[in-house]
Scaffold this motif. Structure first.
Motif, PDB file in Angstrom:
ATOM      1  N   MET A   1       7.364  43.900 -31.764  1.00 12.81           N
ATOM      2  CA  MET A   1       7.270  45.179 -30.925  1.00 12.81           C
ATOM      3  C   MET A   1       5.769  45.220 -30.347  1.00 12.81           C
ATOM      4  SD  MET A   1      10.141  46.168 -31.849  1.00 12.81           S
ATOM      5  CE  MET A   1      10.169  48.013 -30.990  1.00 12.81           C
TER       6      MET A   1
ATOM      7  N   SER B   1       5.904  45.690 -26.403  1.00 10.52           N
ATOM      8  CA  SER B   1       5.099  46.755 -25.633  1.00 10.52           C
ATOM      9  C   SER B   1       4.309  46.476 -24.590  1.00 10.52           C
ATOM     10  CB  SER B   1       4.578  47.795 -26.945  1.00 10.52           C
ATOM     11  OG  SER B   1       5.554  47.983 -27.655  1.00 10.52           O
TER      12      SER B   1
ATOM     13  N   LEU C   1       5.982  44.995 -21.322  1.00  6.23           N
ATOM     14  CA  LEU C   1       6.425  46.156 -20.703  1.00  6.23           C
ATOM     15  C   LEU C   1       5.470  46.821 -20.029  1.00  6.23           C
ATOM     16  CD1 LEU C   1       9.292  47.586 -19.814  1.00  6.23           C
ATOM     17  CD2 LEU C   1       8.735  49.536 -21.544  1.00  6.23           C
TER      18      LEU C   1
ATOM     19  N   ALA D   1       3.229  60.185 -33.417  1.00  2.00           N
ATOM     20  CA  ALA D   1       4.330  61.426 -33.592  1.00  2.00           C
ATOM     21  C   ALA D   1       4.018  62.006 -34.790  1.00  2.00           C
ATOM     22  CB  ALA D   1       5.470  60.608 -33.550  1.00  2.00           C
TER      23      ALA D   1
ATOM     24  N   ILE E   1      16.551  51.331 -23.886  1.00  2.53           N
ATOM     25  CA  ILE E   1      15.996  51.008 -25.257  1.00  2.53           C
ATOM     26  C   ILE E   1      14.572  50.230 -25.117  1.00  2.53           C
ATOM     27  CG2 ILE E   1      16.582  49.272 -27.112  1.00  2.53           C
ATOM     28  CD1 ILE E   1      19.501  50.206 -26.798  1.00  2.53           C
ATOM     29  N   ILE E   2      14.312  49.324 -24.272  1.00  6.52           N
ATOM     30  CA  ILE E   2      13.017  48.926 -24.238  1.00  6.52           C
ATOM     31  C   ILE E   2      11.895  49.874 -23.957  1.00  6.52           C
ATOM     32  CG2 ILE E   2      11.471  47.185 -22.921  1.00  6.52           C
ATOM     33  CD1 ILE E   2      13.924  45.530 -22.329  1.00  6.52           C
ATOM     34  N   ILE E   3      12.080  50.812 -23.230  1.00 10.67           N
ATOM     35  CA  ILE E   3      10.979  51.574 -23.002  1.00 10.67           C
ATOM     36  C   ILE E   3      10.975  52.616 -24.188  1.00 10.67           C
ATOM     37  CG2 ILE E   3      10.595  53.985 -21.679  1.00 10.67           C
ATOM     38  CD1 ILE E   3      12.115  52.702 -19.228  1.00 10.67           C
TER      39      ILE E   3
ATOM     40  N   ALA F   1      11.510  51.690 -27.356  1.00  6.35           N
ATOM     41  CA  ALA F   1      10.954  50.975 -28.293  1.00  6.35           C
ATOM     42  C   ALA F   1       9.347  50.831 -28.218  1.00  6.35           C
ATOM     43  CB  ALA F   1      11.291  49.457 -28.337  1.00  6.35           C
ATOM     44  N   THR F   2       8.724  50.850 -26.839  1.00  3.35           N
ATOM     45  CA  THR F   2       7.313  50.749 -26.453  1.00  3.35           C
ATOM     46  C   THR F   2       6.997  52.101 -26.872  1.00  3.35           C
ATOM     47  OG1 THR F   2       7.732  49.190 -24.819  1.00  3.35           O
ATOM     48  CG2 THR F   2       5.897  50.523 -24.624  1.00  3.35           C
TER      49      THR F   2
ATOM     50  N   PHE G   1       6.329  52.260 -30.744  1.00  5.09           N
ATOM     51  CA  PHE G   1       5.069  51.665 -31.013  1.00  5.09           C
ATOM     52  C   PHE G   1       3.902  52.323 -30.822  1.00  5.09           C
ATOM     53  CE2 PHE G   1       1.940  48.697 -30.100  1.00  5.09           C
ATOM     54  CZ  PHE G   1       1.826  47.942 -31.403  1.00  5.09           C
ATOM     55  N   LEU G   2       3.753  53.001 -29.569  1.00  2.00           N
ATOM     56  CA  LEU G   2       2.610  53.736 -29.153  1.00  2.00           C
ATOM     57  C   LEU G   2       2.423  54.954 -29.972  1.00  2.00           C
ATOM     58  CD1 LEU G   2       2.594  53.490 -25.420  1.00  2.00           C
ATOM     59  CD2 LEU G   2       1.151  52.091 -26.949  1.00  2.00           C
ATOM     60  N   LYS G   3       3.492  55.410 -30.346  1.00  2.00           N
ATOM     61  CA  LYS G   3       3.440  56.872 -31.245  1.00  2.00           C
ATOM     62  C   LYS G   3       3.580  56.197 -32.889  1.00  2.00           C
ATOM     63  CE  LYS G   3       5.252  60.328 -28.356  1.00  2.00           C
ATOM     64  NZ  LYS G   3       4.185  61.489 -28.758  1.00  2.00           N
ATOM     65  N   GLU G   4       3.401  55.316 -33.242  1.00  2.00           N
ATOM     66  CA  GLU G   4       3.329  54.606 -34.266  1.00  2.00           C
ATOM     67  C   GLU G   4       4.318  54.935 -35.198  1.00  2.00           C
ATOM     68  OE1 GLU G   4      -0.657  55.221 -35.965  1.00  2.00           O
ATOM     69  OE2 GLU G   4      -1.664  55.192 -34.163  1.00  2.00           O
ATOM     70  N   ARG G   5       5.672  55.140 -34.558  1.00  2.00           N
ATOM     71  CA  ARG G   5       6.571  55.412 -35.475  1.00  2.00           C
ATOM     72  C   ARG G   5       7.247  54.255 -35.787  1.00  2.00           C
ATOM     73  NH1 ARG G   5       9.449  59.223 -31.058  1.00  2.00           N
ATOM     74  NH2 ARG G   5       9.518  61.534 -32.281  1.00  2.00           N
ATOM     75  N   GLU G   6       7.928  54.390 -37.047  1.00  2.00           N
ATOM     76  CA  GLU G   6       8.444  52.988 -37.640  1.00  2.00           C
ATOM     77  C   GLU G   6       9.836  52.721 -37.088  1.00  2.00           C
ATOM     78  OE1 GLU G   6       7.628  51.600 -41.048  1.00  2.00           O
ATOM     79  OE2 GLU G   6       5.997  52.638 -41.296  1.00  2.00           O
ATOM     80  N   TYR G   7      10.578  53.617 -36.313  1.00  2.00           N
ATOM     81  CA  TYR G   7      11.806  53.397 -35.860  1.00  2.00           C
ATOM     82  C   TYR G   7      11.753  53.859 -34.503  1.00  2.00           C
ATOM     83  CZ  TYR G   7      12.712  53.145 -40.874  1.00  2.00           C
ATOM     84  OH  TYR G   7      12.750  52.719 -41.964  1.00  2.00           O
ATOM     85  N   VAL G   8      12.844  53.106 -33.793  1.00  2.00           N
ATOM     86  CA  VAL G   8      13.112  53.436 -32.566  1.00  2.00           C
ATOM     87  C   VAL G   8      13.841  54.898 -32.432  1.00  2.00           C
ATOM     88  CG1 VAL G   8      13.989  52.761 -30.224  1.00  2.00           C
ATOM     89  CG2 VAL G   8      12.703  51.143 -31.528  1.00  2.00           C
TER      90      VAL G   8
END
Ligand code: K
Ligand code: K
Lengths: 439, 439
Positions: A343, A347, A350, A425, B315-317, B319-320, B323-330
């Protein structure tokens, strides 16, 4: 003020310190005795940013416009940018590389505050020692050629300048045509290219290779970097040789051995040294496009090189191979790569593509130039490569500002910027899953 | 022979059937009475492939070179390619979309052999009915303008041709300048654009929107497609308006209302209808580059549109962002997106970029043309868009072959080809994990 400074996150620190260093460099380069002729504030800023980000794109000719003082300022900025980034990279990796899950973050914090702090000081010491040693050896080897050729004073100075510039993948040269005069000189091309290849592999890779006797026992990162670099470089030599062998403006004029030598140099320099022994603007369009992909990929993590990094590109490719082979895990050298790293690579790729797209889009608005020139210069700036088709010295005021920002984002990495401006988040809700059709 | 045919996988079937249809189309278009002047086998093949892949790139002028018979062959190929892909897409999604883990595959097999087989027949029936209905309504609306204008016989024929071509996102026109004559005509631009937008959303989205009263109850796929399409289209209208409003060769010559109308049409057509009301080669470089990104993204899954698809890009956006928000899920619209789908989107995007890179690289070897023209035409072919800066009719023999292959890969999707030629990994070993530095 002190309170808000203390509240800066590591990515915010990194960005701030870099900008401050660039501004100080700008002030020094604008001094009367730094240049042989007056230059604008913007050109001083551009040069300072290009040196500090170890890019090597230039708006004024380094050798003729800057005095010895000016060139030494540039060298200091290069060494600071190159080493600083490597040092910071170590810290940032420890902080960012593991940025998922409370558990892991606690682990990292613990690691940083206790065991690793000592380890980091040792690491940084080694890093300095390693850099100085490699640069010194190169200065001696280069001086043996350049000393007799241009007198020892000038020869040793040229050796120091190009040694530091090469090891830090900066690509600055005191000569207007870079190293074109030495296109067929074996010692110069080999020493300079070894410098930037070692610098571009990253010192962790070099240390690991040094300490470990058997390939099997190397870390996964080292294995990927060594094999990936070797394969990509060899393939690139052949591609450039085939594409350019009949081009009278590039390889066509050289001997058979010289053709291979020049192909080798042009194959290894886009990732992301930026020296050239061939005239870039005379290369075939297909070669230029190939160089653009190499410049985008770049060198190794925690190295003096730029680009998205070889490991990032390879992880994305390995993830795709795994998907096509219906594997549940991403595999490299009989090791699983964590989904979090995939991931991260996704990221980074992208965001990098977006930075390049925005740069190209804006430069198409501000410059009247062929599209390929704009694309080449944009990727060169993003990858902190410094190869140029000749557009940079012709840039408009707006164009120079765009390239300055792109070099900075490229060197510090779009993820560093994204993390510097993003907040985690707050929701911890786990939503139900639902599928979407893709492709 | 029968045995080996039976052993073909669905992706292999799809590729084979497509190629056979293109070859039959080639034979028909090469018949004496299909053209007003003799055309080469290669040009017949190119036209057949362009129609069957609903791309719309042309090497000979459709209206003047082909007879009524030739144009009807082209129409049949368009309808076959458009509907065939949609039908196959439904099957392929069921088979490929879930290609991970033995458990899930067994589930899908079961689903296909028992419950879903009836469901699929119903689905295909609905699909045909839906296509014909939408096309018929459009024929009536278009005839009301073109009937009085050019006589009812010719007017109805033009309506049928452009209706089928638009709904299937084919972009073929019987007029050399596409719909440029109707740049300020409200009925034509609205009817044609609605046709290709509906066709490009995908019929599952249209059905779901039709049946479901509240936005909240729509499927995640439908929500993403509707909101994504709306936002991207509106943003694109403004971008194109701003970039082109002072260009005397495009918007500059139009009334204020006409400027907005033309911006709207040029904003929605690159994903991936391929009609134009402005002269593409006269657009600004920045606009062309923006159109290239739109063409690469494309329309909806299981639709008549091409490109990597809007959902893949989003979906790619997402997912990024996760990742940046440190979420474990998309997360999208309060739903989790499975990691497997993220991997699918990543793989598709990487393979697509590789196809475009290889096409651009090869065309740079075979053609003497500006880089931007080559990039534009390559992405247009890959996204089966059909917009052209004018390079296609000038292509060399090798260049035509390259574009033919790119259109085919683009229409069937690089994942279909990759699965058609790949074998699942046999190892079931789970290797130990190890981290790698990226970026
Ligand atoms: K550089
Ligand atoms: K099309």
């Amino acid at each position: 003020m002190r309170g808000s400074l203390r509240r800066l996150t590591p990515p915010q620190w990194l960005v701030s310190l870099f900008i401050i260093a660039i501004l100080i460099g700008t002030g020094l380069l604008k001094l009367d005795f730094a240049t042989t002729e007056p230059i604008s504030w913007l050109d001083a800023l551009f040069t300072s940013a290009s040196a500090m980000t170890v890019t090597g794109l230039i708006v004024v000719d380094t050798g003729s416009v800057f005095t010895l003082f000016g060139e030494i300022v540039i060298l200091f900025l290069i060494q600071l940018g190159g080493l600083g980034i490597m040092t910071f990279a170590v810290l940032i990796f420890l902080l960012l590389g593991k940025k998922i899950g409370l558990k892991e973050r606690l682990l990292v914090k613990q690691a940083l505050n206790q065991n690793a702090l000592g380890g980091i000081v040792l690491l940084v010491k080694r890093l300095f020692f390693f850099s100085i040693t490699v640069e010194m050896i190169a200065v001696i080897l280069l001086s043996l050629t350049w000393g007799p050729e241009m007198g020892w004073g000038q020869g040793i100075y040229a050796s120091i300048f190009h040694s530091i510039s090469a090891f830090n993948n900066a690509g600055f040269s005191i000569w207007g045509d870079s190293l074109s005069a030495y296109v067929q000189h074996p010692v110069i091309t080999v020493v300079i290219s070894f410098l930037f290849i070692i610098g571009g592999l990253g010192f962790t890779v070099v240390f690991d290779s040094w300490k470990t006797k058997e390939f099997h026992h190397l870390s996964l990162h080292t294995k990927i970097m060594l094999v990936g670099t070797l394969v990509l470089n060899i393939v690139s030599v052949f591609i450039i040789f085939i594409l350019e062998m009949n081009n009278p403006s590039t390889l066509g004029q050289l001997s058979d051995f010289g053709k291979w030598q020049a192909s080798y140099f042009q194959a290894v320099t886009p990732r992301t040294a930026g020296f050239n022994t061939l005239s870039i603007s005379e290369l075939e369009h297909s070669t230029l496009f190939y160089l653009i992909t190499l410049m985008f990929i770049g060198g190794g993590s925690a190295s003096t090189a730029g680009g998205i990094k070889l490991t990032t590109a390879l992880i994305i490719i390995l993830a795709t191979v795994s998907f096509l082979k219906e594997r549940e895990y991403v595999v490299a050298f009989e090791r699983n790569i964590r989904m979090h790293l995939v991931m991260r690579a996704l990221s980074l790729a992208l965001l990098s593509i977006m930075v390049v797209i925005i740069t190209v889009f804006l430069l198409n608005l501000t410059e009247r130039a062929p599209f390929l020139d704009i694309l080449f210069e944009s990727v060169s700036a993003f990858g902190t490569v410094g190869l140029s088709m000749g557009l940079t010295p012709e840039l408009s005021v707006a164009g120079k500002w765009i390239i300055i920002v792109t070099m900075l984002v490229g060197k510090l990495g779009p993820l560093t910027f994204a993390f510097a401006f993003s907040k985690p988040a707050k929701d911890v809700v786990r939503y139900p899953g639902e599928d979407v059709f893709t492709g």
